[in-house]
Structures are given as C-alpha cells and as structure tokens.
Motif scaffolding. Structure first.
Motif, PDB file in Angstrom:
ATOM      1  N   GLY A  68      67.528  -3.387  27.579  1.00 19.55           N
ATOM      2  CA  GLY A  68      68.825  -2.723  27.491  1.00 19.55           C
ATOM      3  C   GLY A  68      68.865  -1.654  26.421  1.00 19.55           C
ATOM      4  N   LYS A  69      70.070  -1.228  26.088  1.00 21.45           N
ATOM      5  CA  LYS A  69      70.227  -0.296  24.980  1.00 21.45           C
ATOM      6  C   LYS A  69      69.702  -0.945  23.702  1.00 21.45           C
ATOM      7  CE  LYS A  69      74.697  -0.078  25.822  1.00 21.45           C
ATOM      8  NZ  LYS A  69      76.136   0.261  25.715  1.00 21.45           N
ATOM      9  N   PRO A  70      69.008  -0.230  22.828  1.00 21.48           N
ATOM     10  CA  PRO A  70      68.852   1.218  22.737  1.00 21.48           C
ATOM     11  C   PRO A  70      67.573   1.777  23.356  1.00 21.48           C
ATOM     12  CG  PRO A  70      68.029   0.233  20.729  1.00 21.48           C
ATOM     13  CD  PRO A  70      68.473  -0.909  21.615  1.00 21.48           C
ATOM     14  N   ALA A  86      76.338   2.149  16.563  1.00 20.14           N
ATOM     15  CA  ALA A  86      75.572   3.275  16.015  1.00 20.14           C
ATOM     16  C   ALA A  86      74.117   3.229  16.450  1.00 20.14           C
ATOM     17  CB  ALA A  86      75.670   3.282  14.489  1.00 20.14           C
ATOM     18  N   ARG A  87      73.516   2.059  16.416  1.00 24.10           N
ATOM     19  CA  ARG A  87      72.098   1.952  16.769  1.00 24.10           C
ATOM     20  C   ARG A  87      71.891   1.934  18.280  1.00 24.10           C
ATOM     21  NH1 ARG A  87      72.401  -1.764  12.334  1.00 24.10           N
ATOM     22  NH2 ARG A  87      71.058  -1.176  10.569  1.00 24.10           N
ATOM     23  N   ASP A  88      72.583   1.019  18.959  1.00 26.39           N
ATOM     24  CA  ASP A  88      72.290   0.797  20.377  1.00 26.39           C
ATOM     25  C   ASP A  88      72.818   1.908  21.276  1.00 26.39           C
ATOM     26  OD1 ASP A  88      71.083  -1.499  19.587  1.00 26.39           O
ATOM     27  OD2 ASP A  88      72.575  -2.864  20.412  1.00 26.39           O
ATOM     28  N   HIS A 143      68.890  -7.527  25.546  1.00 23.79           N
ATOM     29  CA  HIS A 143      69.109  -6.574  24.456  1.00 23.79           C
ATOM     30  C   HIS A 143      69.009  -7.340  23.151  1.00 23.79           C
ATOM     31  CE1 HIS A 143      73.363  -7.726  23.562  1.00 23.79           C
ATOM     32  NE2 HIS A 143      73.417  -7.978  24.856  1.00 23.79           N
ATOM     33  N   LYS A 144      69.035  -6.627  22.017  1.00 25.85           N
ATOM     34  CA  LYS A 144      68.876  -7.267  20.711  1.00 25.85           C
ATOM     35  C   LYS A 144      70.029  -6.907  19.772  1.00 25.85           C
ATOM     36  CE  LYS A 144      64.902  -7.723  18.656  1.00 25.85           C
ATOM     37  NZ  LYS A 144      63.592  -7.414  18.015  1.00 25.85           N
ATOM     38  N   ALA A 145      71.234  -6.811  20.328  1.00 26.29           N
ATOM     39  CA  ALA A 145      72.385  -6.476  19.478  1.00 26.29           C
ATOM     40  C   ALA A 145      72.541  -7.506  18.368  1.00 26.29           C
ATOM     41  CB  ALA A 145      73.659  -6.408  20.322  1.00 26.29           C
TER      42      ALA A 145
END
Length: 262
Positions: free
Chosen positions: A178-180, A206-208, A144-146
């Motif tokens: 992963g999310k999003p 909010a984004r993911d 993911h890229k949180a």
C-alpha cells in the motif's frame, strides 16, 4: 511540479481526509462535488484494511459522497493482486469485514503471512503463528505499515508497529503493497491515462500520502486536520506542495490556482 495546463487527475485519500469513521469532514461532500465539475479525473486511494471495498463504498455513499465503487483503489486490492501473482496461500491477519476482498484465495496450510489493521488478531497466539511461518520461509506481506490512524476517540496504533515487530523477530523485511509504495501510486494512475507529473495527491499522512506520492513523481497537498502532528510536514523532503487545514481548502487551491476556475 504540476502546472495549470498539465493537471489531469486528483488522487484523494479517504479516512482522515474525507471522513473519520462514520462522520464526514465538514464541507467535504460539497468540495468533492465542485471538484467533479472541473476537467480532471478523480480517484480515491486508501490504505484502509478494516473493511472490504464494497463496505467502504457503502459507508461513503451513506455519507452522501458522490463516487463509484470502481473509483476506489485500496491496498487490499493491491495485496490480493500480489498474492495471485505469487500463487501463495496466505495467513490473513485482517479483520473479518475485510475478508470479502480475498474471496476465492486458497488459505489452508498457509505459506505466506499477510498483515493489515487487525486489532482482533494482534494477540500473542496469532502473532506467534505468523512468526513461526516466517521463520520457516513464508514471505511477510504488509498491506501497509502506517504507524497510527485517527479514530473518533483519538489516535490509535496502525499495523506498522506489529509488522516491524515481526520483521525484527524474524530478521526479515516485509513486502509493503500500500501507500507509501511507489508501485501503489503508479498502479492507481495506470487506467487514468495520466503520468505522475499530471496528477495531484491530497491526504492527511505526511509519509504515506504526501511522501509516497512525491516519490512517485506527483505533487501533494497535506491536510492538517486530525491526524497531523506539529512538524509532520518537516519529516519529508521535499516538503508538501501545499499544507491545508481541510480538504475543501485543498480543492479551492486546485480550482483557483491549478485549473483557473471556482
């Protein structure tokens, strides 16, 4: 928008929504128990890459959450599925505690780079090894890229900045699993016999969580407890279906307004 009659499933984020490290969010266990009494299916979806699914499940059980391991869908699972589909040998930039979810994969002489949240590996030597592999043609796969996540001592950098640095240095684009990503949410719903329009997502990003779920066709509730920064709900369009101070408040809204029960 999901209606009272149509709601079949509730997807729930874990870290920051139900718990923060080894501490449960106040009232979260009781709220989850009340939600389980309603005629909906519950599934837990997480980008957590610090530990394997088994360890995460055991942590949540120690915190007295009512759930089963098979109800948890992680971005680690999604990453492994992609690696098997592509038949590649990954350089795994994940924490040691997450490696169990990749057991059995061939990792010698790697020809792919996989990045999760791995503070112990985010050093020049390891990132430069990843950089050289990508320059030689290895695909870059981001679990993911949180941008950041919540710890007990405050906000901390997520894997996103490190993935973006490698993208910039190699002039390539990572595949995010992963999310999003829309595919992540659709895969989470696949075995629930449920369409996105019949599901609700609850999460603190909010984004993911919210933006990703809404892009997949779901209604979403944004939890504004720890990770939330003023203005986060304005960074996605459309805005969240509902903004809540806590997971128990989100459950109350579902029971009272989408299912007509308490």
């Amino acid at each position: 928008m999901v209606s009272r009659r149509a709601l079949k499933a509730v997807l729930i984020d874990l870290s920051g929504t139900l718990h923060i490290e080894d501490a449960a969010v106040p009232g979260a266990q009781e709220a989850l128990a009340r939600l389980r009494q309603a005629p909906v299916t519950v599934k837990f979806v997480t980008n957590t890459t610090k530990e394997c699914k088994r360890t995460l499940f055991e942590r949540l059980r120690r915190l007295n959450f009512d759930l089963q391991e098979q109800e948890i869908f992680t971005s680690l699972t999604a990453a492994r599925n992609l690696l098997e589909q592509r038949a590649v040998r990954p350089l795994l930039l994940v924490e040691e505690s997450a490696l169990e979810d990749f057991t059995g994969l061939e990792t010698s002489d790697p020809n792919a780079v996989v990045i999760g949240l791995a503070p112990d590996h985010f050093n020049y030597q390891t990132l430069n090894k990843a950089f050289r592999l990508i320059l030689d043609g290895a695909p870059l796969i981001a679990i993911h890229k949180a941008r950041y996540y919540k710890r007990k001592d405050g906000l901390a950098l997520g894997p996103g900045p490190f993935v973006t640095g490698l993208e910039y240095a190699t002039d390539t684009q990572a595949t995010v699993v992963g999310k999003p990503e829309k595919a992540f949410f659709l895969e989470a719903l696949r075995d629930l016999n449920c369409s996105p329009e019949e599901a609700v997502m609850i999460g603190d990003d909010a984004r993911d969580d919210v933006g990703g779920a809404q892009n997949a066709g779901m209604a979403s509730f944004l939890i504004c407890n720890c990770k939330y920064r003023p203005g986060d709900d304005g960074k996605i369009n459309p805005p969240p279906h509902l903004t809540c101070d806590s997971f128990p408040e989100a459950v109350n809204h579902i029971l009272e307004n989408l299912l007509g029960s308490k």
